[in-house]
Write a protein that holds these residues in place. Sequence first.
Motif, PDB file in Angstrom:
ATOM      1  N   SER B 169       0.842  -1.206   0.000  1.00 13.27           N
ATOM      2  CA  SER B 169       0.000   0.000   0.000  1.00 13.27           C
ATOM      3  C   SER B 169       0.868   1.242   0.000  1.00 13.27           C
ATOM      4  O   SER B 169       0.637   2.178  -0.758  1.00 13.27           O
ATOM      5  CB  SER B 169      -0.909   0.006   1.236  1.00 13.27           C
ATOM      6  N   LEU B 170       1.869   1.236   0.871  1.00 10.77           N
ATOM      7  CA  LEU B 170       2.772   2.389   0.947  1.00 10.77           C
ATOM      8  C   LEU B 170       3.495   2.602  -0.373  1.00 10.77           C
ATOM      9  O   LEU B 170       3.611   3.731  -0.859  1.00 10.77           O
ATOM     10  CB  LEU B 170       3.786   2.173   2.076  1.00 10.77           C
ATOM     11  N   MET B 171       3.955   1.517  -0.968  1.00  5.64           N
ATOM     12  CA  MET B 171       4.680   1.623  -2.229  1.00  5.64           C
ATOM     13  C   MET B 171       3.782   2.159  -3.341  1.00  5.64           C
ATOM     14  O   MET B 171       4.228   2.937  -4.184  1.00  5.64           O
ATOM     15  CB  MET B 171       5.255   0.261  -2.637  1.00  5.64           C
ATOM     16  N   LEU B 172       2.514   1.756  -3.323  1.00  3.08           N
ATOM     17  CA  LEU B 172       1.574   2.261  -4.330  1.00  3.08           C
ATOM     18  C   LEU B 172       1.370   3.758  -4.164  1.00  3.08           C
ATOM     19  O   LEU B 172       1.366   4.513  -5.137  1.00  3.08           O
ATOM     20  CB  LEU B 172       0.234   1.518  -4.217  1.00  3.08           C
ATOM     21  N   GLN B 206      -6.042  -4.953 -11.464  1.00  4.96           N
ATOM     22  CA  GLN B 206      -6.311  -5.787 -12.640  1.00  4.96           C
ATOM     23  C   GLN B 206      -5.178  -6.793 -12.818  1.00  4.96           C
ATOM     24  O   GLN B 206      -5.404  -7.988 -12.998  1.00  4.96           O
ATOM     25  CB  GLN B 206      -6.432  -4.926 -13.909  1.00  4.96           C
ATOM     26  N   PHE B 207      -3.952  -6.279 -12.785  1.00  2.41           N
ATOM     27  CA  PHE B 207      -2.787  -7.144 -12.950  1.00  2.41           C
ATOM     28  C   PHE B 207      -2.720  -8.207 -11.876  1.00  2.41           C
ATOM     29  O   PHE B 207      -2.537  -9.389 -12.143  1.00  2.41           O
ATOM     30  CB  PHE B 207      -1.501  -6.309 -12.883  1.00  2.41           C
ATOM     31  N   HIS B 244       0.264 -17.002  -4.321  1.00  3.39           N
ATOM     32  CA  HIS B 244      -0.373 -15.695  -4.464  1.00  3.39           C
ATOM     33  C   HIS B 244       0.267 -14.682  -3.522  1.00  3.39           C
ATOM     34  O   HIS B 244       0.528 -13.539  -3.905  1.00  3.39           O
ATOM     35  CB  HIS B 244      -1.864 -15.810  -4.178  1.00  3.39           C
ATOM     36  N   HIS B 245       0.515 -15.118  -2.299  1.00  4.05           N
ATOM     37  CA  HIS B 245       1.128 -14.221  -1.323  1.00  4.05           C
ATOM     38  C   HIS B 245       2.518 -13.806  -1.786  1.00  4.05           C
ATOM     39  O   HIS B 245       2.934 -12.656  -1.623  1.00  4.05           O
ATOM     40  CB  HIS B 245       1.213 -14.888   0.049  1.00  4.05           C
ATOM     41  N   LEU B 246       3.200 -14.757  -2.398  1.00  2.13           N
ATOM     42  CA  LEU B 246       4.518 -14.461  -2.936  1.00  2.13           C
ATOM     43  C   LEU B 246       4.408 -13.429  -4.044  1.00  2.13           C
ATOM     44  O   LEU B 246       5.266 -12.548  -4.201  1.00  2.13           O
ATOM     45  CB  LEU B 246       5.149 -15.744  -3.488  1.00  2.13           C
ATOM     46  N   PHE B 251       5.200  -7.888  -6.104  1.00  2.33           N
ATOM     47  CA  PHE B 251       4.679  -6.584  -6.524  1.00  2.33           C
ATOM     48  C   PHE B 251       5.242  -5.477  -5.648  1.00  2.33           C
ATOM     49  O   PHE B 251       5.683  -4.439  -6.135  1.00  2.33           O
ATOM     50  CB  PHE B 251       3.138  -6.584  -6.444  1.00  2.33           C
ATOM     51  N   ALA B 252       5.216  -5.729  -4.337  1.00  2.00           N
ATOM     52  CA  ALA B 252       5.724  -4.723  -3.404  1.00  2.00           C
ATOM     53  C   ALA B 252       7.193  -4.429  -3.693  1.00  2.00           C
ATOM     54  O   ALA B 252       7.613  -3.273  -3.720  1.00  2.00           O
ATOM     55  CB  ALA B 252       5.546  -5.201  -1.964  1.00  2.00           C
ATOM     56  N   LEU B 253       7.961  -5.476  -3.944  1.00  2.00           N
ATOM     57  CA  LEU B 253       9.392  -5.291  -4.204  1.00  2.00           C
ATOM     58  C   LEU B 253       9.627  -4.576  -5.526  1.00  2.00           C
ATOM     59  O   LEU B 253      10.502  -3.714  -5.634  1.00  2.00           O
ATOM     60  CB  LEU B 253      10.110  -6.646  -4.207  1.00  2.00           C
TER      61      LEU B 253
END
Lengths: 231, 269, 117
Positions: B169-172, B206-207, B244-246, B251-253
Amino acid sequence: MNKIIDLQGVSKRYRGKYALKDFSLELDPGRVLGLLGPNGSGKTTLLKLLAGYLQPDQGKVLIQGKKPGVETKKIISYLPDVSFLPKNFSIKDALDLYQDFFQDFDLVKARRMLEFMELSEKSYSSDLSKGMLEKLHLALILSREAELYILDEPIAGVDPLAREQILAAIIENVKEDSSMVITSHLVRDMEQIFEDVVYMDQGSILLQGNADELRESRGMSLDELYREIYS
Amino acid sequence: MFKLLKYEMKSTSKFMLSLAVAVLFASVMFNWTIKNSILQVYNSPESSPIISTNLHFLPIGFAVIIAFGASISFFFYLAGRLNRELYDDERYLTFSLPLTGYQILGAKSISAVLWGAFQLLSVALSTFVFHRIFMWDFFASGWKEFMGFWMGSEGIYSLAYLTVTILLSLMLVYFSILLSKVLFRPERGRWIWFLVLMVVLFINNQFLVTLSKLFVKPLVVDGMIWEGIGPHLFYAMNQRTFLHHLLVLSFALIYFVVNGYLLDKKVEL
Amino acid sequence: MDKDYKPVYLQIVEEMKRQMVTGKLSLGDKLPSIRDVALEFKVNPNTVQRSFRELETQELIETKRGIGSYVTQDQNLFTKMREELLQRKLRSFLEDMKELRVDKKELLQRIEEEHYE
């Protein structure tokens, strides 16, 4: 042997116009360079490129042979022409920050300068007048044992007494192993400190050279030369 | 970099402590309002032990709003802080420091996670204390289970996932702000980041959902396989797998790396 | 009119010489540090360093490493320098007088009137 500053064919656009156009400049280490010119001549853009706040559109900016980045920031001490401390900072907070993040920061020197300028560590930057702020900024910038000092209008908009103190501080700071680039509108006050000068206009160099040689060959002070060039 | 982390945490401490106090206050209020009803229900032998939802709809709704509001303020505050460091005059100070974009982001991320944990822990602790004093008989077994869960492997895994979610969330948010700074004029860029965030969230989801479907166990209901699930249903159903968690972590990374790049090379003062 | 604009370091040399002639700096006196001179005249210390070197070349001062710079003990040099300065000032003055068309008689008379001691 590395030039402290080496700009090769640097161009930078800003809002569609060229702030700097095919600009080249070299500075040997240990010199004091005066960067002169009216507003909009590209001086501040040039300084920001040196400090790494901007990237050139074309050409190369090299500080001691390196591109601006983390390594060059360690050896450059930059005085902006705006108030750059967070509003809620006290002078002590500023000292702590500089001490923490700049290895070359001399806390003892900073404290001495602040005392000389009659500034108390407990004051908050929002309490200080323009002149006091400028003196604080200068104390922070000059207390770093940097290899390149960049001072953007250090005495602009400052009362005459503060101006005297600031000039004295700058003069005291001239060292063999460090270089300075100083911009100033108030050429008369500062010209005796310059060893080299560059007169700029609209992103290009109009005239450059050794201060003494220019004075001798033109038979006038740098200030008078300024008036002549830009009129 | 620890100096930077210390500095970051100290600078945000005033807001974070105020937020914690506000949330704490709200949670105490919440617990107080349900206290009497619970004790009443619990002590009278005639009424059913199941709490009537009608009685407690309002406080629970209120609690959700507080939680939601706190999360929003948390992220908006951190967003505002980055905005200040990018647009205000203090940007000359921030960018004069000999630090890479990754160091700056890393410090901010860790600080956010630590403060986030602080918020959650303080609420949990205050609730625990309140329950212990006033309603222990009712909540004792619930708390045992709750604690047991978090100490177990599943609990730790959930904690990790929670951390990754905060991080993403922070990265977004940071991505939207940095993108706005790079793409738009200073006066506009500062405020348009929120719109950019909406767009980024939409595209990102979406992605994320499309890719996640690759790792999701197919949902079988009444012998039928559900194929086309919308995002909201997707998150509601516990069909997510480790892969999925990975993916979320990746995504965060990825956003972290992109943000660092933007900060180092693309942001112009 | 072409103004003869002297380099800053030479201007400082002139100023230091003037101080020696006027007695502010006597034979054998210790010079103020480069830093102090730079601050006084608001010039670059490197410029002052150059001035000091020039003064050394003219043998008017002596620099002892680590201790400082001292005015020469040589009285003759002093006298010679005073003579140079005097001559220059005198000539300049006389030229000005000529421009004002003051003849010798009037000039001497005026000097007498000024009660110059």
